[in-house]
Motif scaffolding. Structure first.
Motif, PDB file in Angstrom:
ATOM      1  N   ILE A  92      38.101  31.376  38.303  1.00 54.55           N
ATOM      2  CA  ILE A  92      37.532  32.646  37.855  1.00 54.55           C
ATOM      3  C   ILE A  92      36.688  33.235  38.986  1.00 54.55           C
ATOM      4  O   ILE A  92      36.107  32.504  39.789  1.00 54.55           O
ATOM      5  CB  ILE A  92      36.695  32.488  36.561  1.00 54.55           C
ATOM      6  CG1 ILE A  92      35.629  31.405  36.712  1.00 54.55           C
ATOM      7  CG2 ILE A  92      37.601  32.165  35.384  1.00 54.55           C
ATOM      8  CD1 ILE A  92      34.765  31.223  35.464  1.00 54.55           C
ATOM      9  N   TYR A  93      36.649  34.564  39.034  1.00 54.76           N
ATOM     10  CA  TYR A  93      35.968  35.238  40.142  1.00 54.76           C
ATOM     11  C   TYR A  93      35.515  36.623  39.690  1.00 54.76           C
ATOM     12  O   TYR A  93      35.761  37.024  38.542  1.00 54.76           O
ATOM     13  CB  TYR A  93      36.904  35.353  41.347  1.00 54.76           C
ATOM     14  CG  TYR A  93      38.004  36.363  41.152  1.00 54.76           C
ATOM     15  CD1 TYR A  93      37.965  37.600  41.788  1.00 54.76           C
ATOM     16  CD2 TYR A  93      39.097  36.095  40.325  1.00 54.76           C
ATOM     17  CE1 TYR A  93      38.957  38.542  41.607  1.00 54.76           C
ATOM     18  CE2 TYR A  93      40.104  37.029  40.138  1.00 54.76           C
ATOM     19  CZ  TYR A  93      40.029  38.257  40.782  1.00 54.76           C
ATOM     20  OH  TYR A  93      41.008  39.188  40.589  1.00 54.76           O
ATOM     21  N   LEU A  94      34.875  37.361  40.588  1.00 54.57           N
ATOM     22  CA  LEU A  94      34.438  38.725  40.307  1.00 54.57           C
ATOM     23  C   LEU A  94      35.270  39.722  41.122  1.00 54.57           C
ATOM     24  O   LEU A  94      35.586  39.462  42.283  1.00 54.57           O
ATOM     25  CB  LEU A  94      32.963  38.911  40.669  1.00 54.57           C
ATOM     26  CG  LEU A  94      31.943  37.944  40.064  1.00 54.57           C
ATOM     27  CD1 LEU A  94      30.542  38.383  40.462  1.00 54.57           C
ATOM     28  CD2 LEU A  94      32.084  37.873  38.562  1.00 54.57           C
ATOM     29  N   MET A 141      37.113  26.085  39.228  1.00 58.84           N
ATOM     30  CA  MET A 141      36.168  26.713  40.152  1.00 58.84           C
ATOM     31  C   MET A 141      35.798  28.122  39.681  1.00 58.84           C
ATOM     32  O   MET A 141      36.632  28.841  39.134  1.00 58.84           O
ATOM     33  CB  MET A 141      36.787  26.807  41.555  1.00 58.84           C
ATOM     34  CG  MET A 141      35.851  27.298  42.634  1.00 58.84           C
ATOM     35  SD  MET A 141      36.711  27.734  44.199  1.00 58.84           S
ATOM     36  CE  MET A 141      37.741  26.302  44.464  1.00 58.84           C
ATOM     37  N   ALA A 142      34.534  28.488  39.893  1.00 57.34           N
ATOM     38  CA  ALA A 142      34.070  29.855  39.658  1.00 57.34           C
ATOM     39  C   ALA A 142      33.528  30.389  40.980  1.00 57.34           C
ATOM     40  O   ALA A 142      32.699  29.738  41.623  1.00 57.34           O
ATOM     41  CB  ALA A 142      32.993  29.893  38.588  1.00 57.34           C
ATOM     42  N   ILE A 143      34.016  31.551  41.382  1.00 63.88           N
ATOM     43  CA  ILE A 143      33.549  32.187  42.617  1.00 63.88           C
ATOM     44  C   ILE A 143      32.718  33.402  42.221  1.00 63.88           C
ATOM     45  O   ILE A 143      33.246  34.400  41.735  1.00 63.88           O
ATOM     46  CB  ILE A 143      34.728  32.615  43.505  1.00 63.88           C
ATOM     47  CG1 ILE A 143      35.650  31.428  43.777  1.00 63.88           C
ATOM     48  CG2 ILE A 143      34.217  33.208  44.819  1.00 63.88           C
ATOM     49  CD1 ILE A 143      36.977  31.814  44.387  1.00 63.88           C
ATOM     50  N   ASP A 168      32.032  21.462  33.637  1.00 68.64           N
ATOM     51  CA  ASP A 168      32.437  20.751  34.850  1.00 68.64           C
ATOM     52  C   ASP A 168      33.198  21.664  35.817  1.00 68.64           C
ATOM     53  O   ASP A 168      34.229  21.290  36.387  1.00 68.64           O
ATOM     54  CB  ASP A 168      33.291  19.533  34.490  1.00 68.64           C
ATOM     55  CG  ASP A 168      33.465  18.579  35.673  1.00 68.64           C
ATOM     56  OD1 ASP A 168      32.569  18.539  36.541  1.00 68.64           O
ATOM     57  OD2 ASP A 168      34.501  17.883  35.734  1.00 68.64           O
ATOM     58  N   ILE A 169      32.690  22.876  35.990  1.00 68.64           N
ATOM     59  CA  ILE A 169      33.306  23.863  36.881  1.00 68.64           C
ATOM     60  C   ILE A 169      32.417  24.050  38.103  1.00 68.64           C
ATOM     61  O   ILE A 169      31.208  24.261  37.979  1.00 68.64           O
ATOM     62  CB  ILE A 169      33.493  25.213  36.156  1.00 68.64           C
ATOM     63  CG1 ILE A 169      34.457  25.041  34.976  1.00 68.64           C
ATOM     64  CG2 ILE A 169      34.005  26.283  37.114  1.00 68.64           C
ATOM     65  CD1 ILE A 169      34.545  26.267  34.095  1.00 68.64           C
ATOM     66  N   LEU A 170      33.020  23.964  39.291  1.00 70.03           N
ATOM     67  CA  LEU A 170      32.266  24.131  40.532  1.00 70.03           C
ATOM     68  C   LEU A 170      31.908  25.601  40.745  1.00 70.03           C
ATOM     69  O   LEU A 170      32.718  26.500  40.484  1.00 70.03           O
ATOM     70  CB  LEU A 170      33.100  23.639  41.722  1.00 70.03           C
ATOM     71  CG  LEU A 170      33.447  22.148  41.747  1.00 70.03           C
ATOM     72  CD1 LEU A 170      34.379  21.846  42.919  1.00 70.03           C
ATOM     73  CD2 LEU A 170      32.177  21.309  41.852  1.00 70.03           C
ATOM     74  N   LEU A 171      30.696  25.848  41.229  1.00 72.16           N
ATOM     75  CA  LEU A 171      30.243  27.207  41.511  1.00 72.16           C
ATOM     76  C   LEU A 171      30.190  27.423  43.024  1.00 72.16           C
ATOM     77  O   LEU A 171      29.436  26.760  43.738  1.00 72.16           O
ATOM     78  CB  LEU A 171      28.863  27.454  40.901  1.00 72.16           C
ATOM     79  CG  LEU A 171      28.216  28.811  41.217  1.00 72.16           C
ATOM     80  CD1 LEU A 171      29.126  29.969  40.836  1.00 72.16           C
ATOM     81  CD2 LEU A 171      26.861  28.925  40.526  1.00 72.16           C
ATOM     82  N   VAL A 172      31.013  28.346  43.503  1.00 75.00           N
ATOM     83  CA  VAL A 172      31.071  28.715  44.915  1.00 75.00           C
ATOM     84  C   VAL A 172      30.538  30.141  45.043  1.00 75.00           C
ATOM     85  O   VAL A 172      30.916  31.026  44.271  1.00 75.00           O
ATOM     86  CB  VAL A 172      32.523  28.648  45.445  1.00 75.00           C
ATOM     87  CG1 VAL A 172      32.588  29.116  46.895  1.00 75.00           C
ATOM     88  CG2 VAL A 172      33.062  27.226  45.320  1.00 75.00           C
ATOM     89  N   SER A 173      29.659  30.385  46.020  1.00 77.45           N
ATOM     90  CA  SER A 173      29.034  31.701  46.129  1.00 77.45           C
ATOM     91  C   SER A 173      28.998  32.214  47.563  1.00 77.45           C
ATOM     92  O   SER A 173      28.618  31.497  48.491  1.00 77.45           O
ATOM     93  CB  SER A 173      27.600  31.653  45.584  1.00 77.45           C
ATOM     94  OG  SER A 173      27.035  32.945  45.564  1.00 77.45           O
ATOM     95  N   ASP A 174      29.413  33.456  47.717  1.00 74.55           N
ATOM     96  CA  ASP A 174      29.284  34.169  48.982  1.00 74.55           C
ATOM     97  C   ASP A 174      27.852  34.719  49.041  1.00 74.55           C
ATOM     98  O   ASP A 174      27.496  35.628  48.307  1.00 74.55           O
ATOM     99  CB  ASP A 174      30.315  35.301  49.011  1.00 74.55           C
ATOM    100  CG  ASP A 174      30.215  36.168  50.267  1.00 74.55           C
ATOM    101  OD1 ASP A 174      29.217  36.063  50.994  1.00 74.55           O
ATOM    102  OD2 ASP A 174      31.142  36.962  50.493  1.00 74.55           O
ATOM    103  N   CYS A 175      27.041  34.154  49.931  1.00 75.87           N
ATOM    104  CA  CYS A 175      25.636  34.567  50.062  1.00 75.87           C
ATOM    105  C   CYS A 175      25.393  35.343  51.349  1.00 75.87           C
ATOM    106  O   CYS A 175      24.254  35.446  51.824  1.00 75.87           O
ATOM    107  CB  CYS A 175      24.729  33.336  50.010  1.00 75.87           C
ATOM    108  SG  CYS A 175      24.775  32.449  48.442  1.00 75.87           S
ATOM    109  N   ALA A 191      28.806  25.090  46.578  1.00 72.69           N
ATOM    110  CA  ALA A 191      29.199  25.511  47.926  1.00 72.69           C
ATOM    111  C   ALA A 191      28.813  26.975  48.104  1.00 72.69           C
ATOM    112  O   ALA A 191      28.824  27.751  47.148  1.00 72.69           O
ATOM    113  CB  ALA A 191      30.702  25.328  48.132  1.00 72.69           C
ATOM    114  N   PHE A 192      28.462  27.351  49.347  1.00 70.97           N
ATOM    115  CA  PHE A 192      28.136  28.744  49.614  1.00 70.97           C
ATOM    116  C   PHE A 192      28.389  29.060  51.079  1.00 70.97           C
ATOM    117  O   PHE A 192      28.576  28.154  51.908  1.00 70.97           O
ATOM    118  CB  PHE A 192      26.695  29.072  49.217  1.00 70.97           C
ATOM    119  CG  PHE A 192      25.633  28.233  49.869  1.00 70.97           C
ATOM    120  CD1 PHE A 192      24.979  28.663  51.011  1.00 70.97           C
ATOM    121  CD2 PHE A 192      25.256  27.009  49.313  1.00 70.97           C
ATOM    122  CE1 PHE A 192      23.978  27.899  51.599  1.00 70.97           C
ATOM    123  CE2 PHE A 192      24.260  26.240  49.892  1.00 70.97           C
ATOM    124  CZ  PHE A 192      23.617  26.688  51.036  1.00 70.97           C
TER     125      PHE A 192
END
Length: 390
Positions: A92-94, A141-143, A168-175, A191-192
């Motif tokens: 899932i993502y935005l 994964m969630a972005i 149990d979903i990993l959160l990845v973020s563009d910072c 992760a970021f």
């Protein structure tokens, strides 16, 4: 020219520039070479990694240097996804994410991955109930980027992370847009990614941070640099300069954020109170402190940008990575704006060199352009009506 496009890139700071020149002159060895010059370069690389480790409060081996923020996004998403196939192939993502995120998702389709865009509210924020509806049994994964480069809206990653961890979903973020500008809940992220040239460092350097608890599979196998995460000799001078820039911007973050918010409030007040045809997009309060997303109703953003350019002012109409494409910003469409409304969009971002005088100059220019456009349009309508009068 007055520069109001700091979301696209920033000028190198004197501190970063001096550090780059010094490192380029003295530490030119390949960090993988076994001779003295290689060892010196590797020692500098490890010192930089240790400094960032303390700055970001992450383990030493979780920091991977890349060629850009875009590459950091792509490699992070693809490397984690390929290692997590056993957990599921749904992500899932935005829709407000940077184009490099969408490129990674497109690439993963060849491995059977699917993705779902999380619906956003009218100011671009994730609503908890909509996030829950987007989760499937095989979501791995969630972005969710910390802040949109176009809208400027900041997401509540701490709150969203709590929900994702339950599944149990990993959160990845563009910072990339928010690092060094406002507080980021790094502890909530699996992760970021960061980018050097957004914080007054050199271009051509990104950073991917993957916590030691996160499994990943290299995009290219058989590489030796960056613990196998990325191929290619690392750019020691750029890494040194980025580290200096990161330490400098974070040390001054609180004070500078307050100053930028004051400039932001000033520009919004000067423009929106005097011309009701200007509309603020994104969250008015929970937004990047240096960022303003506007629409001038009835006027193309490209036209407004070009008129500003004639006056010696640089603004933008979208993320710089998509500036030469004619389609409207996806972020505006994602929050329910029409194609016509999305084409009215302009982005104004400022930084360390921006003064209050600059804000007054910009506001005056925007109001003058808007007023002139209204007069020209009114005259054109009168001319057309006159031709039709028998």
């Amino acid at each position: 020219m007055l520069y109001f496009d700091y979301s696209a890139t920033t000028p190198m700071s004197e501190t970063a520039l001096k550090a780059y020149i010094h490192a380029a002159r003295h530490y030119y060895g390949n960090s993988q070479s076994l001779h003295h010059d290689g060892e010196e370069a590797d020692n500098v690389l490890q010192l930089c990694r240790n400094s960032l480790m303390q700055l970001l409060n992450v383990p030493h081996h979780s920091i991977y240097f890349t060629g850009s923020g875009s590459e950091a996004n792509f490699l992070t998403i693809v490397s984690i996804a390929l290692a997590s196939i056993h957990k599921g192939k749904h992500i899932i993502y935005l829709e407000t994410e940077h184009h490099s995120v969408k490129q990674a998702l497109h690439y993963l389709k060849r491995f059977g991955f699917t993705s779902t865009a999380i619906p956003l509210n009218s100011v671009g924020k994730v609503v908890k109930s909509q996030l829950e509806k987007s989760i499937k049994h095989d979501t791995s994964m969630a972005i969710i980027g910390h802040a949109s480069s176009e809208l400027g809206t900041i997401q509540d990653l701490g709150h969203l992370s709590w929900l994702l961890k339950k599944h149990d979903i990993l959160l990845v973020s563009d910072c990339v847009q928010s690092f060094g500008k406002t507080e980021i809940p790094f502890e909530s992220l699996d992760a970021f990614t960061l980018s050097s040239h957004k914080i007054y460092g050199p271009k051509g350097l990104g950073v991917a941070i993957l916590r030691n608890t996160v499994q990943w599979q290299p995009f290219l196998t058989g590489t030796s640099h960056e613990f196998g995460f990325r191929a290619g000799t690392v750019d020691i001078p750029a890494i040194v300069a980025f580290t200096e820039a990161a330490e400098e911007i974070t040390a001054n973050q609180v004070k500078e954020e307050k100053r930028l918010k004051q400039l932001q409030a000033l520009l919004i007040s000067l423009v929106l109170t005097q011309d009701k045809l200007f509309v603020l997009e994104g969250d008015r309060l929970n937004r990047l402190p240096f960022h303003i997303a506007l629409r001038r109703i009835g006027m193309e953003g490209q036209l407004l940008m070009l008129e500003c350019k004639r006056k010696g002012i640089a603004i933008s109409t979208s993320s710089a990575c998509r500036a030469h494409f004619s389609e409207p910003p996806a972020s505006l469409l994602a929050i329910g704006r029409s194609i016509t409304e999305a084409h009215e969009f302009i982005r104004i971002t400022f930084g360390q060199q921006t003064t209050e005088e600059d804000i007054h100059t910009l506001s005056q220019a925007l109001l003058e352009i808007s007023a002139t456009y209204k007069e020209d349009l009114h005259g054109e309508i009168k001319e057309i009506v006159g031709r039709r009068t028998p």
